[in-house]
Motif scaffolding. Structure first.
Motif, mmCIF file in Angstrom:
data_model
loop_
_atom_site.group_PDB
_atom_site.id
_atom_site.type_symbol
_atom_site.label_atom_id
_atom_site.label_comp_id
_atom_site.label_asym_id
_atom_site.label_seq_id
_atom_site.Cartn_x
_atom_site.Cartn_y
_atom_site.Cartn_z
ATOM 1 N N LEU A 313 59.905 44.661 2.854
ATOM 2 C CA LEU A 313 59.539 46.024 3.244
ATOM 3 C C LEU A 313 58.219 46.042 4.011
ATOM 4 O O LEU A 313 58.045 46.829 4.948
ATOM 5 C CB LEU A 313 59.442 46.909 2.000
ATOM 6 N N ALA A 314 57.292 45.165 3.640
ATOM 7 C CA ALA A 314 56.015 45.081 4.367
ATOM 8 C C ALA A 314 56.244 44.637 5.810
ATOM 9 O O ALA A 314 55.615 45.154 6.739
ATOM 10 C CB ALA A 314 55.078 44.097 3.657
ATOM 11 N N ALA A 315 57.161 43.683 5.998
ATOM 12 C CA ALA A 315 57.459 43.212 7.352
ATOM 13 C C ALA A 315 58.119 44.313 8.174
ATOM 14 O O ALA A 315 57.804 44.508 9.355
ATOM 15 C CB ALA A 315 58.362 41.979 7.280
ATOM 16 N N ALA A 320 57.903 48.429 12.388
ATOM 17 C CA ALA A 320 58.205 49.826 12.710
ATOM 18 C C ALA A 320 57.020 50.527 13.364
ATOM 19 O O ALA A 320 57.151 51.662 13.834
ATOM 20 C CB ALA A 320 58.626 50.577 11.449
ATOM 21 N N ALA A 321 55.866 49.872 13.404
ATOM 22 C CA ALA A 321 54.696 50.462 14.071
ATOM 23 C C ALA A 321 54.877 50.497 15.584
ATOM 24 O O ALA A 321 54.164 51.221 16.280
ATOM 25 C CB ALA A 321 53.438 49.667 13.713
ATOM 26 N N ARG A 327 63.289 51.240 17.085
ATOM 27 C CA ARG A 327 64.656 51.207 17.627
ATOM 28 C C ARG A 327 65.508 50.198 16.861
ATOM 29 O O ARG A 327 66.684 50.436 16.589
ATOM 30 C CB ARG A 327 64.636 50.853 19.119
ATOM 31 N N ALA A 328 64.898 49.059 16.521
ATOM 32 C CA ALA A 328 65.629 48.024 15.775
ATOM 33 C C ALA A 328 66.032 48.530 14.391
ATOM 34 O O ALA A 328 67.123 48.224 13.904
ATOM 35 C CB ALA A 328 64.775 46.765 15.661
ATOM 36 N N VAL A 329 65.159 49.316 13.756
ATOM 37 C CA VAL A 329 65.489 49.890 12.443
ATOM 38 C C VAL A 329 66.677 50.832 12.576
ATOM 39 O O VAL A 329 67.643 50.774 11.791
ATOM 40 C CB VAL A 329 64.276 50.635 11.842
ATOM 41 N N ALA A 358 56.081 54.201 4.250
ATOM 42 C CA ALA A 358 55.375 54.058 5.524
ATOM 43 C C ALA A 358 56.347 53.767 6.663
ATOM 44 O O ALA A 358 56.192 54.302 7.775
ATOM 45 C CB ALA A 358 54.339 52.934 5.415
ATOM 46 N N ALA A 359 57.345 52.920 6.412
ATOM 47 C CA ALA A 359 58.341 52.618 7.444
ATOM 48 C C ALA A 359 59.155 53.864 7.781
ATOM 49 O O ALA A 359 59.418 54.154 8.959
ATOM 50 C CB ALA A 359 59.258 51.493 6.976
ATOM 51 N N LEU A 360 59.564 54.616 6.749
ATOM 52 C CA LEU A 360 60.300 55.867 6.987
ATOM 53 C C LEU A 360 59.471 56.861 7.785
ATOM 54 O O LEU A 360 59.977 57.525 8.705
ATOM 55 C CB LEU A 360 60.716 56.485 5.650
#
Length: 409
Positions: A313-315, A320-321, A327-329, A358-360
């Motif tokens: 999840l950290a990666a 995602a920044a 786009r990949a997510v 944070a990614a969301l």
């Protein structure tokens, strides 16, 4: 092994690895005194004199030189290993000489007949000594065993590798990991820069592609160290720029197999997370499909309550920044549902929750479709559960920011 009193750190009582002197004139091992100071102490541990702002650590090169000279002699001896550690036949080899200097010479033997057999015996002794004696481990580090071991792991491939030759590679890698300094600031980690050499890096990739699961797991740990150590920052970028490294690493991320394969996958995930902590490396990771592979890792890791969930999840958060990462997510099947699921999980750590939120937040800020998908996956309920739990301040702040964003729909 009898170590002169002056060669021992007064904090750890182990042999100095990096002696430094305070303004009080007292010498300590750098990792020990740095931990003392980081804990908020502002006195000399031995004299208890106040240090004030005078916390400069001056390298004690004279003492270091004396220790190196003492270590280079054959007057100090290895602790006796367990009787089962070395086979009878190996006990008759040169590796049985009871000095660290002799042990190192066994590892440095040229490729003469029987050299690999001698190395196997010597490597088993190194493993025994490293696992049974912190002093022995420190002495081997000071004597320069680490560069010798790395040369045994990463070398030109043999035209017809024997079983013994492969065993040397595997044992040398395990010995390398057992001797690796725990501090990312250790200057001794600079020897890893030998992987900047094209042939050595090619050997690394070969082992990552064809090695056994234990070897692949060890290489993952080595990559994580390279990505976090101060001495190997440039090497980490060289590794991250290698397409062959990613081609060997990415398939490991998504591997769902027996326990040894799972350990290799977890080590690979932690390595990728460490690499993605460096902003210049993230584009390469995205380009080579790391985002999709990490979500596949999350799918089996969650089902089996294993894997390296927090690191994965950290990666994802790091990648995602960027626009390409977001786009990949969105292109990865089930990615939004996976992130929502990890916002609040009873078995998950707060770190994992924070990374998922944070990614969301990064993806939903840029995409209305992503916000709708997250809501449909139950993100609001997950966020409320997280806020009711004892999550950290950063996770709390990010969860509130995401709720506020979703309310604006």
């Amino acid at each position: 092994m009898s170590i002169p009193h002056l060669f021992r750190c007064p904090i750890s009582l182990d042999i100095f690895t990096d002696p430094v002197t305070l303004c009080t004139g007292q010498t300590y091992d750098r990792p020990c005194i740095e931990r003392w100071l980081a804990a908020g102490h502002r006195t000399c541990p031995v004299t208890m004199q106040p240090l004030g702002d005078a916390t400069v650590l001056v390298p004690n090169r004279t003492l270091r030189h004396l220790i190196e000279r003492w270590l280079s002699t054959d007057q100090h001896h290895l602790p006796e290993p367990a009787a089962t550690a070395v086979a009878t036949e190996e006990a008759e080899s040169d590796a049985e000489e009871p000095s660290l200097g002799a042990l190192k010479r066994c590892l440095q033997q040229t490729d003469a007949a029987g050299a690999d057999k001698v190395r196997v015996g010597a490597l088993r002794k190194v493993m025994t000594l490293a696992s049974e004696s912190d002093v022995g481990r420190a002495c081997m580090l000071q004597l320069g065993f680490l560069p010798v071991l790395l040369q045994l792991v990463f070398h030109a491939p043999s035209p017809m590798p024997s079983k013994c030759h492969t065993e040397v590679e595997e044992l040398a890698l395990q010995c390398t990991l057992s001797l690796m300094p725990s501090s990312a600031a250790s200057p001794q980690l600079g020897c890893l820069n030998m992987l900047k050499n094209e042939a050595s890096l090619a050997s690394f990739v070969r082992l990552l592609e064809r090695g056994r699961s234990r070897t692949k797991a060890g290489l993952g740990r080595l990559l994580e160290t390279i990505a976090t150590a101060a001495e190997t920052r440039e090497l980490a970028l060289v590794v991250a720029a290698s397409p062959r490294v990613w081609q060997a690493l990415v398939p490991l991320l998504q591997h769902d197999g027996p326990a040894p394969d799972a350990r290799a996958s977890e080590a690979a995930v932690r390595a990728v997370a460490a690499i993605c902590a460096m902003e210049p490396a993230r584009g390469r990771a995205i380009h080579h499909g790391a985002v999709g592979a990490l979500f596949k890792h999350l799918s089996w890791a969650s089902a089996k309550n294993g894997g390296a969930v927090s690191s994965a999840l950290a990666a994802v958060e790091a990648m995602a920044a960027s626009e390409a990462g977001r786009r990949a997510v969105l292109r990865s099947p089930g990615a939004m549902q996976a992130l929502v699921r990890h916002v609040f999980m009873m078995s998950s750590s707060n770190d994992g929750s924070e990374h998922a939120v944070a990614a969301l937040l990064a993806v939903c800020r840029e995409s209305r479709a992503a916000r709708s998908e997250a809501v449909g996956a139950g993100v609001v309920t997950q966020l409320l559960l997280l806020l009711q739990s004892q999550c950290g301040a950063r996770a709390n702040a990010k969860a509130r920011a995401l709720l506020k964003l979703l309310k604006s729909m």
